[in-house]
Each structure stands twice: as structure tokens, then as C-alpha cells.
Design a protein around this motif. Structure first.
Motif, short mmCIF file in Angstrom:
data_model
loop_
_atom_site.label_atom_id
_atom_site.label_comp_id
_atom_site.label_asym_id
_atom_site.label_seq_id
_atom_site.Cartn_x
_atom_site.Cartn_y
_atom_site.Cartn_z
N ARG A 81 0.86 -1.20 0.00
CA ARG A 81 0.00 0.00 0.00
C ARG A 81 0.89 1.24 0.00
NH1 ARG A 81 -4.47 0.28 4.54
NH2 ARG A 81 -5.49 -1.24 3.16
N ARG A 138 -11.95 5.30 7.01
CA ARG A 138 -12.36 3.92 6.76
C ARG A 138 -12.83 3.71 5.33
NH1 ARG A 138 -13.46 0.44 10.89
NH2 ARG A 138 -12.97 1.22 12.96
N GLU A 185 -2.01 -1.38 -3.60
CA GLU A 185 -3.09 -0.45 -3.24
C GLU A 185 -2.53 0.96 -3.29
OE1 GLU A 185 -5.52 -3.55 -0.35
OE2 GLU A 185 -4.78 -1.68 0.51
N ARG A 233 -1.09 -0.33 -10.06
CA ARG A 233 -2.34 -0.91 -9.54
C ARG A 233 -2.47 -2.34 -10.09
NH1 ARG A 233 -4.61 -2.49 -5.97
NH2 ARG A 233 -6.14 -3.88 -6.82
N ILE A 282 -9.86 3.44 2.99
CA ILE A 282 -9.24 2.10 3.06
C ILE A 282 -10.08 1.08 2.30
CG2 ILE A 282 -8.61 0.22 4.65
CD1 ILE A 282 -7.85 2.48 6.69
N ARG A 283 -11.38 1.18 2.49
CA ARG A 283 -12.31 0.24 1.82
C ARG A 283 -12.18 0.36 0.30
NH1 ARG A 283 -13.57 -4.03 1.72
NH2 ARG A 283 -15.63 -4.84 1.22
N HIS A 284 -12.15 1.61 -0.18
CA HIS A 284 -12.00 1.83 -1.63
C HIS A 284 -10.74 1.14 -2.15
CE1 HIS A 284 -15.35 4.42 -2.25
NE2 HIS A 284 -14.86 5.50 -1.68
N MET A 285 -9.65 1.32 -1.40
CA MET A 285 -8.38 0.73 -1.85
C MET A 285 -8.45 -0.80 -1.84
SD MET A 285 -5.30 3.14 -0.60
CE MET A 285 -5.86 3.25 1.06
N GLU A 286 -9.08 -1.34 -0.80
CA GLU A 286 -9.21 -2.80 -0.72
C GLU A 286 -10.01 -3.34 -1.90
OE1 GLU A 286 -8.97 -3.28 4.15
OE2 GLU A 286 -10.92 -3.25 3.17
N LYS A 287 -10.93 -2.50 -2.41
CA LYS A 287 -11.73 -2.93 -3.56
C LYS A 287 -11.01 -2.68 -4.88
CE LYS A 287 -16.41 -2.56 -1.75
NZ LYS A 287 -17.63 -1.75 -1.75
N GLY A 288 -9.78 -2.20 -4.79
CA GLY A 288 -8.99 -2.02 -6.01
C GLY A 288 -9.12 -0.65 -6.63
#
Ligand code: UDP
Length: 241
Positions: A8, A117, A47, A42, A120-126
Motif C-alpha cells: 500500500r 475507513r 493499493e 495498480r 481504506i475500503r475503496h483501496m481494498e476494492k482495487g
């Protein structure tokens, strides 16, 4: 497959870099090249979030030097970063990337509000997250924003994209004898007064042990090189390796 060094990252892009050779405003080719390079890392599974500056359009300090109230001039600077963030989002989406702009100053019609939060969620979703409007506070810089966001979202490194290939002991444009550092400690950056980033940003990185890699954005493929661990710029960390 090529193995990235980091999971990340925070990529800090100054407004000046987005201006390309024009020196002011936004250069379309530069946006396209940067967007393609971001999409490349990416695709390696990294991330990515991006902090954009605004110096290509407005700097608070310049406004206050002309007699403007500093806080007002700084808010104008933060709005300039939003314009850059939207331009980069457009270029990234044209390059096929899924992106979100998160603004530290609420403006729901153009960007989501910054919520840690959610970022972070957006990044986890790519998705590639672009942080706009700096920290939302005057008297700060987007370098400090990069340090703050990196700490908040637990990024492993700040990739500090510049128009020069690292940190020098004097301005390499003005002094051909200028010496490039391969690595520096935070304390050296502070004590030598090196212009890597402002002291607030450097202190924040030091206190939270976030390494910073300064490298040249204008050379195509460099973002990927840094992510793959090639030592092409200047590394700033706890120890001068
Ligand atoms: N700015 C601010 N608070 C922040 C981030 C930025 O007031 O948290 C303002 C400040 O006036 C600054 C301008 O936004 O001059 C543009 O940001 P910066 O100079 O960091 O952009 P860069 O040099 O990276 O292009």
C-alpha cells in the motif's frame, strides 16, 4: 510476475509536476502519462492512493505575500488541489482505472468527503483513491497531507514524485556540481534544511517511521521502478542506510 516491494503506497504528486513543461496549469500529456503509470502499479496489485498538490495553480504563501489573508489564500490553494484531483481522476478513468476523489473540504457534488475507513475500503476494492483539498486546514502543505494520510491509512511508503531525480545538497538546476544523496535520515533532512518537503511533513514521517522515496516523475516507468524496489531516487528514513 514482477513482485512489488510494497502493498500500500501514498503517491504524492506536486502540482508543478502536473504542469509538465508549461510551468503553470495542467499539461494533458503529463496527466495521461501519470495516469498510465499509476494504472500500471495498480495492475501489480499495489493499493494506491494519490495526494495531489496545487502549486501549478495557486500557492497560499504567494497570495499572502501580496497582502492577502494567509488563511484565505491557503483555502484557495486547497481548492486548486481539487481541480488537479478531478483532472487526474478523469485521466485515470480514461486509462480504465476505477477511482474515487475524497476531499478534506466537503463538496459533495464533486467528491466524497474524506472518511478514513472509506478510503481504506475503496483501496481494498482495487480503486485508486485521490485525496483532494490537502488536510483541510490552512498553514499546512500537501506534503504534510501525504504524511498524515500515509499514517492514517497505514501505507508502507510515501512515493514523492518530483521533477528532479532525488535530493541534492544544492539546486541541481542552478549548480551543476550539486551532489545527489542516495539516502538520508529524517534528522539530516531537517538539520541540513534540505528541500525534500517541509519540516512539518518530515517530522510527521519521522515520528511515525514512514519512509519517503523522492524520485523523478518525468521519466516514464519510474513509478513502477520505485514500487519494484529499484533504487532510482533518494530514500529518506530512520537510518541513513
Ligand atoms: N494547502 C493548505 N493546507 C493543506 C494543503 C495545502 O493550506 O493541508 C494550500 C497551501 O496554500 C498550498 C496550496 O494549498 O500552497 C497548494 O499545495 P502545495 O503547495 O502543497 O502544492 P504542491 O507544492 O505540492 O504543488
Amino acid at each position: 510476475m514482477e513482485k512489488p516491494q510494497y502493498g500500500r503506497v501514498v503517491l504524492k504528486i506536486s502540482g508543478e509536476a502536473l504542469a509538465g513543461n508549461q510551468g503553470f496549469g495542467l499539461e494533458h500529456n503529463m496527466l495521461v502519462t501519470v495516469a498510465r503509470q499509476i494504472a500500471e502499479i495498480r495492475a501489480l496489485g499495489v493499493e494506491v492512493c494519490v495526494v495531489v498538490g496545487g502549486g501549478n495553480l495557486w500557492r497560499g504563501i504567494a497570495g499572502s505575500a501580496q497582502g492577502m489573508d494567509r488563511a484565505t489564500a491557503d483555502y484557495m490553494g486547497m481548492l486548486a488541489t481539487v481541480m488537479n484531483a478531478l483532472a487526474l481522476q478523469d485521466a485515470l478513468e480514461k486509462a480504465g482505472s476505477d477511482t474515487r476523489v475524497l476531499s478534506a473540504i466537503e463538496m459533495r457534488q464533486v467528491a466524497e468527503p474524506y472518511i478514513r475507513r472509506r478510503a481504506i475500503r475503496h483501496m481494498e476494492k482495487g480503486r485508486i483513491v485521490i485525496f483532494a483539498a490537502g488536510t483541510g486546514n490552512p498553514y499546512f502543505s500537501t506534503d504534510t497531507t501525504a504524511a498524515l494520510r500515509a499514517a492514517e491509512i497505514e501505507a508502507e511508503v510515501i512515493l514523492m514524485a518530483k521533477k528532479v531525480d532525488g535530493v541534492y545538497d544544492s539546486d541541481p538546476v542552478k549548480n551543476p556540481q550539486a551532489k545527489k544523496f542516495n539516502s538520508l535520515s529524517y534528522l539530516e533532512v531537517l538539520s541540513k534544511g534540505l528541500g525534500v518537503m517541509d519540516s512539518t511533513a518530515t517530522s510527521l514521517c519521522m515520528d511515525n517511521n514512514i519512509p519517503v522515496i523522492v524520485f523523478d516523475l518525468t521519466k516514464d516507468g519510474n513509478i513502477k521502478r520505485v514500487v519494484l524496489g529499484e533504487s532510482i531516487g533518494t530514500y529518506v528514513g530512520r537510518d541513513n542506510e
